[in-house]
Design a protein around this motif. Structure first.
Motif, PDB file in Angstrom:
ATOM      1  N   VAL A   1       5.183   8.560  -9.232  1.00  0.00           N
ATOM      2  CA  VAL A   1       5.387   8.584  -8.539  1.00  0.00           C
ATOM      3  C   VAL A   1       5.508   6.434  -7.735  1.00  0.00           C
ATOM      4  O   VAL A   1       5.750   6.023  -7.784  1.00  0.00           O
ATOM      5  CB  VAL A   1       5.130   9.337  -6.736  1.00  0.00           C
ATOM      6  N   LYS A   2       3.905   6.535  -7.772  1.00  0.00           N
ATOM      7  CA  LYS A   2       3.722   5.220  -7.637  1.00  0.00           C
ATOM      8  C   LYS A   2       3.809   4.606  -8.558  1.00  0.00           C
ATOM      9  O   LYS A   2       5.194   2.925  -8.095  1.00  0.00           O
ATOM     10  CB  LYS A   2       1.864   4.983  -8.237  1.00  0.00           C
ATOM     11  N   ARG A   3       4.257   4.881 -10.233  1.00  0.00           N
ATOM     12  CA  ARG A   3       5.293   3.365 -10.595  1.00  0.00           C
ATOM     13  C   ARG A   3       6.260   3.544 -10.273  1.00  0.00           C
ATOM     14  O   ARG A   3       6.781   2.287 -10.310  1.00  0.00           O
ATOM     15  CB  ARG A   3       4.917   4.107 -12.207  1.00  0.00           C
ATOM     16  N   HIS A   4       7.171   4.245  -9.508  1.00  0.00           N
ATOM     17  CA  HIS A   4       8.476   4.031  -9.468  1.00  0.00           C
ATOM     18  C   HIS A   4       8.677   3.764  -7.507  1.00  0.00           C
ATOM     19  O   HIS A   4       9.633   2.817  -7.892  1.00  0.00           O
ATOM     20  CB  HIS A   4       8.794   5.666  -8.883  1.00  0.00           C
ATOM     21  N   GLU A   5       7.083   3.594  -7.645  1.00  0.00           N
ATOM     22  CA  GLU A   5       7.723   3.494  -5.620  1.00  0.00           C
ATOM     23  C   GLU A   5       7.176   2.319  -5.890  1.00  0.00           C
ATOM     24  O   GLU A   5       8.031   0.856  -4.897  1.00  0.00           O
ATOM     25  CB  GLU A   5       7.039   3.793  -4.820  1.00  0.00           C
TER      26      GLU A   5
ATOM     27  N   TYR B   1       1.005  -1.218   0.038  1.00  0.00           N
ATOM     28  CA  TYR B   1      -0.383   0.560  -0.322  1.00  0.00           C
ATOM     29  C   TYR B   1       0.852   0.815  -0.169  1.00  0.00           C
ATOM     30  O   TYR B   1       1.644   1.216   0.610  1.00  0.00           O
ATOM     31  CB  TYR B   1      -0.752  -0.031   1.208  1.00  0.00           C
ATOM     32  N   ILE B   2       0.658   2.142  -0.859  1.00  0.00           N
ATOM     33  CA  ILE B   2       1.657   2.919  -0.718  1.00  0.00           C
ATOM     34  C   ILE B   2       0.567   4.542  -0.508  1.00  0.00           C
ATOM     35  O   ILE B   2      -0.723   4.480  -0.724  1.00  0.00           O
ATOM     36  CB  ILE B   2       1.743   3.120  -2.573  1.00  0.00           C
ATOM     37  N   SER B   3       0.534   5.379   0.470  1.00  0.00           N
ATOM     38  CA  SER B   3       0.155   6.473   1.290  1.00  0.00           C
ATOM     39  C   SER B   3       0.397   7.278   0.386  1.00  0.00           C
ATOM     40  O   SER B   3       1.300   7.679   0.260  1.00  0.00           O
ATOM     41  CB  SER B   3       0.499   6.542   2.780  1.00  0.00           C
ATOM     42  N   LEU B   4      -0.197   8.084  -0.318  1.00  0.00           N
ATOM     43  CA  LEU B   4      -0.246   9.828  -0.926  1.00  0.00           C
ATOM     44  C   LEU B   4      -0.390  10.946  -0.386  1.00  0.00           C
ATOM     45  O   LEU B   4      -0.110  11.489  -0.878  1.00  0.00           O
ATOM     46  CB  LEU B   4      -1.231   9.206  -2.441  1.00  0.00           C
ATOM     47  N   GLY B   5      -1.044  10.559   0.924  1.00  0.00           N
ATOM     48  CA  GLY B   5      -1.233  11.922   1.862  1.00  0.00           C
ATOM     49  C   GLY B   5      -2.150  12.863   0.918  1.00  0.00           C
ATOM     50  O   GLY B   5      -2.299  13.837   1.378  1.00  0.00           O
ATOM     51  N   ILE B   6      -3.404  11.843   0.393  1.00  0.00           N
ATOM     52  CA  ILE B   6      -4.637  12.593   0.215  1.00  0.00           C
ATOM     53  C   ILE B   6      -5.809  12.616   0.816  1.00  0.00           C
ATOM     54  O   ILE B   6      -6.388  11.750   1.177  1.00  0.00           O
ATOM     55  CB  ILE B   6      -5.040  11.631  -1.133  1.00  0.00           C
TER      56      ILE B   6
END
Lengths: 310, 64
Positions: free
Chosen positions: A143-147, A79-84
């Motif tokens: 950012v998501k693709r990279h992470e 899970y990538i927390s994007l801070g939205i």
């Protein structure tokens, strides 16, 4: 009354493109069976390989994780927390859905917090960058693709799986076809093979309509986040999905044929560059080691190196 | 005499005795874009809706 083709009981889901109606029990069997068929057909991965499933808390990714685990694959979550937040606590809610699912099924979930990792949440990062003027979606995607790729490589996973469904794929294909972007058309498919710096990416749900992944999540009792990302409003992909669904309504199966015939055409070499034309050449970023289309730092590394726009 | 439909924060009312598909057409909602539930159970397009029923429509489209 519409009846289940397998048992004759009342149908819960009707799939007009397959001329197939199924009851709850048989639909919940059918989805994993079909997923297994697609995994094998497209040579996505084997039971011996370790899979990292990118989960957002939505119906598609949590259904995918559920199905892979039921099929006996070694699948952990990311899970990538994007801070939205936008006053809705969107990221908090979506993280909670993923954590609840992982805890309920005793699964391993990796959590990466972008703000903690890189100093800023996605909306602030977008404000600071030239890419994000107006909407943070471009920065978010980058950012998501990279992470996803970084974590999969760092933690030694063989493959990264995402929950893209057929409507997602058809909408992207529709957009790329409208503008005839050959490079993108050539790369779109159920599997993006591994290459130096890039882990293999797969989309095991790419042949299910979005309505089916939602029905699976509902019938399976998966507690997913119903709310859409607040920044998705007005997105082009949603517009394309609506157009495709209007056509599907008149011509059942149109979306499926659009996507499957594209895959066949791609397989037959329709989108290959003409002989003599330059192939897509990838370079390794000196900052992070991930591939990039031009020599020098990749877009991700430049994003964190560039100065705010005044 | 009505059937109530709930989609996100919106509510609609239609007369009973029509199929779900006819109701969705009247509301200009694409059947491909929603799932319909009644008392937590999924219902399909040929279901005839009765007076007093509440149909919750779940949007299935996500993106961005």
């Amino acid at each position: 009354m519409m009846k289940c083709r397998k048992c004759g009981e009342k149908a819960a889901v009707n799939m007009r493109q397959h001329k197939l109606a199924l009851c709850k029990e048989h639909f919940l069997e059918w989805m994993p069976e079909q997923t297994e068929r697609f995994i094998k057909k497209y040579h996505m991965f084997t039971p011996e390989e370790r899979i990292l499933v990118a989960v957002s808390g939505g119906k598609d990714s949590l259904s995918l994780w559920d199905i892979l685990v039921r099929l006996g694959y070694q699948a952990d979550g990311l899970y990538i927390s994007l801070g939205i937040d936008e006053g809705l606590g969107y990221s908090q809610q979506s993280q909670a859905s993923c954590e609840t699912f992982a805890a309920r099924h005793d699964l391993k979930l990796h959590v990466v917090d972008i703000a903690r990792e890189y100093g800023y949440p996605i909306p602030v990062l977008a404000e600071k960058s030239r890419r994000g003027q107006g909407k943070p979606c471009a920065v978010c995607g980058l950012v998501k693709r990279h992470e996803m790729n970084r974590i999969a490589r760092d933690l030694g996973y063989d493959v990264l799986a995402t929950g893209h469904n057929l409507d997602d794929e058809a909408a992207v294909l529709f957009g790329n076809t409208l503008s005839w972007i050959g490079d993108y058309l050539r790369r779109q498919g159920p599997v993006l093979p591994a290459s130096p710096g890039l882990v293999r990416k797969v989309k095991p749900l790419c042949r299910f309509y979005e309505r089916e992944t939602a029905a699976y999540a509902l019938l399976r009792g998966i507690d997913y986040i119903y709310e859409e990302c607040p920044f998705a409003q007005g997105a082009t992909s949603l517009y394309y999905k609506e157009i495709l669904n209007r056509m599907e309504n008149k011509r059942p199966g149109l979306k499926l044929i659009f996507y499957l015939n594209f895959l066949e055409a791609r397989q037959a070499g329709l989108f290959q560059p003409v002989s003599g034309a330059a192939e897509d050449e990838l370079h390794l970023c000196p900052g992070c080691g991930q591939p990039t289309s031009a020599p020098g730092l990749c877009s991700f590394c430049r994003l964190f190196g560039q100065k705010p726009v005044n | 005499m009505s059937v109530k439909f709930v989609l996100r924060d919106r509510e609609y009312e239609l007369r009973p005795g029509m199929t779900l598909l006819s109701c969705l057409q009247k509301l200009d909602i694409l059947p491909e874009a929603v799932l319909a539930t009644r008392d937590g159970e999924l219902i399909e397009e040929d279901e005839i809706l009765q007076d007093g029923q509440v149909i919750k429509l779940v949007s299935v489209i996500s993106g961005g």
